[in-house]
Design an enzyme around this catalytic site. Structure first.
Site, PDB file in Angstrom:
ATOM      1  N   ASN A   1       9.288  44.169   2.785  1.00  0.00           N
ATOM      2  CA  ASN A   1       9.098  43.486   1.505  1.00  0.00           C
ATOM      3  C   ASN A   1       7.627  43.373   1.152  1.00  0.00           C
ATOM      4  O   ASN A   1       6.770  43.206   2.016  1.00  0.00           O
ATOM      5  CB  ASN A   1       9.814  42.128   1.456  1.00  0.00           C
ATOM      6  CG  ASN A   1       9.528  41.220   2.625  1.00  0.00           C
ATOM      7  OD1 ASN A   1       9.244  41.675   3.725  1.00  0.00           O
ATOM      8  ND2 ASN A   1       9.604  39.936   2.400  1.00  0.00           N
TER       9      ASN A   1
ATOM     10  N   GLU B   1       5.310  41.312  -1.399  1.00  0.00           N
ATOM     11  CA  GLU B   1       5.261  40.185  -2.333  1.00  0.00           C
ATOM     12  C   GLU B   1       4.014  40.249  -3.208  1.00  0.00           C
ATOM     13  O   GLU B   1       3.117  41.080  -2.991  1.00  0.00           O
ATOM     14  CB  GLU B   1       5.339  38.871  -1.543  1.00  0.00           C
ATOM     15  CG  GLU B   1       6.676  38.772  -0.807  1.00  0.00           C
ATOM     16  CD  GLU B   1       6.917  37.447  -0.108  1.00  0.00           C
ATOM     17  OE1 GLU B   1       5.965  36.648   0.020  1.00  0.00           O
ATOM     18  OE2 GLU B   1       8.073  37.222   0.304  1.00  0.00           O
TER      19      GLU B   1
ATOM     20  N   CYS C   1      11.913  43.904  -2.564  1.00  0.00           N
ATOM     21  CA  CYS C   1      12.628  43.777  -1.280  1.00  0.00           C
ATOM     22  C   CYS C   1      12.398  45.007  -0.403  1.00  0.00           C
ATOM     23  O   CYS C   1      12.213  46.131  -0.909  1.00  0.00           O
ATOM     24  CB  CYS C   1      14.120  43.662  -1.523  1.00  0.00           C
ATOM     25  SG  CYS C   1      14.638  42.132  -2.295  1.00  0.00           S
TER      26      CYS C   1
ATOM     27  N   CYS D   1      19.692  44.687  -4.355  1.00  0.00           N
ATOM     28  CA  CYS D   1      19.604  45.787  -3.379  1.00  0.00           C
ATOM     29  C   CYS D   1      20.975  46.423  -3.145  1.00  0.00           C
ATOM     30  O   CYS D   1      21.086  47.634  -2.964  1.00  0.00           O
ATOM     31  CB  CYS D   1      18.996  45.305  -2.068  1.00  0.00           C
ATOM     32  SG  CYS D   1      17.224  44.965  -2.239  1.00  0.00           S
TER      33      CYS D   1
ATOM     34  N   CYS E   1      20.242  41.566  -0.738  1.00  0.00           N
ATOM     35  CA  CYS E   1      20.489  40.741  -1.936  1.00  0.00           C
ATOM     36  C   CYS E   1      21.331  41.540  -2.933  1.00  0.00           C
ATOM     37  O   CYS E   1      21.548  42.751  -2.759  1.00  0.00           O
ATOM     38  CB  CYS E   1      19.163  40.306  -2.571  1.00  0.00           C
ATOM     39  SG  CYS E   1      18.335  41.619  -3.492  1.00  0.00           S
TER      40      CYS E   1
ATOM     41  N   GLU F   1      14.545  46.679   1.322  1.00  0.00           N
ATOM     42  CA  GLU F   1      15.572  47.717   1.160  1.00  0.00           C
ATOM     43  C   GLU F   1      15.198  48.693   0.054  1.00  0.00           C
ATOM     44  O   GLU F   1      15.322  49.906   0.193  1.00  0.00           O
ATOM     45  CB  GLU F   1      16.931  47.083   0.811  1.00  0.00           C
ATOM     46  CG  GLU F   1      17.518  46.221   1.890  1.00  0.00           C
ATOM     47  CD  GLU F   1      17.099  44.754   1.783  1.00  0.00           C
ATOM     48  OE1 GLU F   1      15.942  44.488   1.397  1.00  0.00           O
ATOM     49  OE2 GLU F   1      17.918  43.893   2.103  1.00  0.00           O
TER      50      GLU F   1
HETATM   51  N1  THU Z   1      13.955  39.962   0.747  1.00  0.00           N
HETATM   52  C1  THU Z   1      14.127  41.257   1.108  1.00  0.00           C
HETATM   53  O1  THU Z   1      13.154  42.001   1.302  1.00  0.00           O
HETATM   54  N2  THU Z   1      15.388  41.717   1.244  1.00  0.00           N
HETATM   55  C2  THU Z   1      16.515  40.961   1.101  1.00  0.00           C
HETATM   56  O2  THU Z   1      17.608  41.474   1.197  1.00  0.00           O
HETATM   57  C3  THU Z   1      16.388  39.523   0.831  1.00  0.00           C
HETATM   58  C4  THU Z   1      15.037  39.037   0.479  1.00  0.00           C
HETATM   59  C5  THU Z   1      12.589  39.454   0.602  1.00  0.00           C
HETATM   60  C6  THU Z   1      12.165  39.173  -0.816  1.00  0.00           C
HETATM   61  C7  THU Z   1      11.078  38.144  -0.593  1.00  0.00           C
HETATM   62  O3  THU Z   1       9.862  38.845  -0.334  1.00  0.00           O
HETATM   63  C8  THU Z   1      11.493  37.423   0.666  1.00  0.00           C
HETATM   64  O4  THU Z   1      12.448  38.238   1.305  1.00  0.00           O
HETATM   65  C9  THU Z   1      12.093  36.033   0.417  1.00  0.00           C
HETATM   66  O5  THU Z   1      13.108  36.111  -0.519  1.00  0.00           O
END
Ligand code: THU
Length: 159
Positions: free
Chosen positions: A59, A61, A70, A112, A109, A72
């Site tokens: 991920n 940010e 994300c 994704c 999520c 994925e």
């Molecule tokens: N996140 C992912 O990378 N994948 C997921 O399936 C769930 C959430 C990340 C997004 C964000 O950077 C952090 O986790 C908190 O939500």
């Protein structure tokens, strides 16, 4: 009649077949390098392609929170950009929690799931989804469709 969904449950990582365990290790390695200064929730994903290549992502940010991405989708989009004609076979997902150890599998999520489904539809082949925490049970869904029933796909857009 019922529409049902099926998830295979493994009691821990050691019970996984070698291919799945190896892919999860790559995802874990990727999670270590996530850029998650805001949530401190570091996610890693690893995509196995039909040609044997493994592409990983984590991920990313941003100070403008909604534009982060994300793990994925970072992995999937990179794989699809590098190997546009190669089907995707599996994706493994894991995370490193903020302070306390993550004892349950990390599911993709909703966005994704929809993104994984797109490549399933594109290649007409299911993509296995392997979900894990740092320890404890591991879940495997045999396709994105299994995790996203009643999904919206290109069939609704056909002219
Ligand atoms: N996140 C992912 O990378 N994948 C997921 O399936 C769930 C959430 C990340 C997004 C964000 O950077 C952090 O986790 C908190 O939500």
């Amino acid at each position: 009649m019922f529409l049902q969904t099926e998830i295979k449950v493994f009691s821990n990582r050691t019970q996984l077949p070698v291919k799945e365990a190896d892919l999860l290790n790559v995802a874990h390695e990727a999670a270590n390098h996530a850029y998650a200064p805001y949530s401190h929730f570091k996610v890693g994903a690893a995509v196995l392609l039909k040609n044997g290549h493994i592409v990983s992502g984590n991920n990313q940010e941003n100070a403008v929170y909604p534009i982060g991405m994300c793990a994925e989708r970072v992995a999937l989009f990179y794989a699809a950009a590098q190997f546009p004609e190669t089907p995707i076979e599996k994706i493994a997902i894991t995370a490193i929690g903020n302070e306390k150890e993550l004892c349950q599998p990390v599911p993709p999520c909703g966005s994704c799931r929809q993104a994984i489904l797109e490549y399933e539809t594109k290649f007409g082949k299911p993509i296995e989804i392997i979900m894990s925490g740092e320890k404890g049970e591991v879940y495997i869904a045999k396709s994105a469709a299994e995790l996203l029933p009643l999904s919206f796909t290109e069939i609704f857009l056909e002219k």
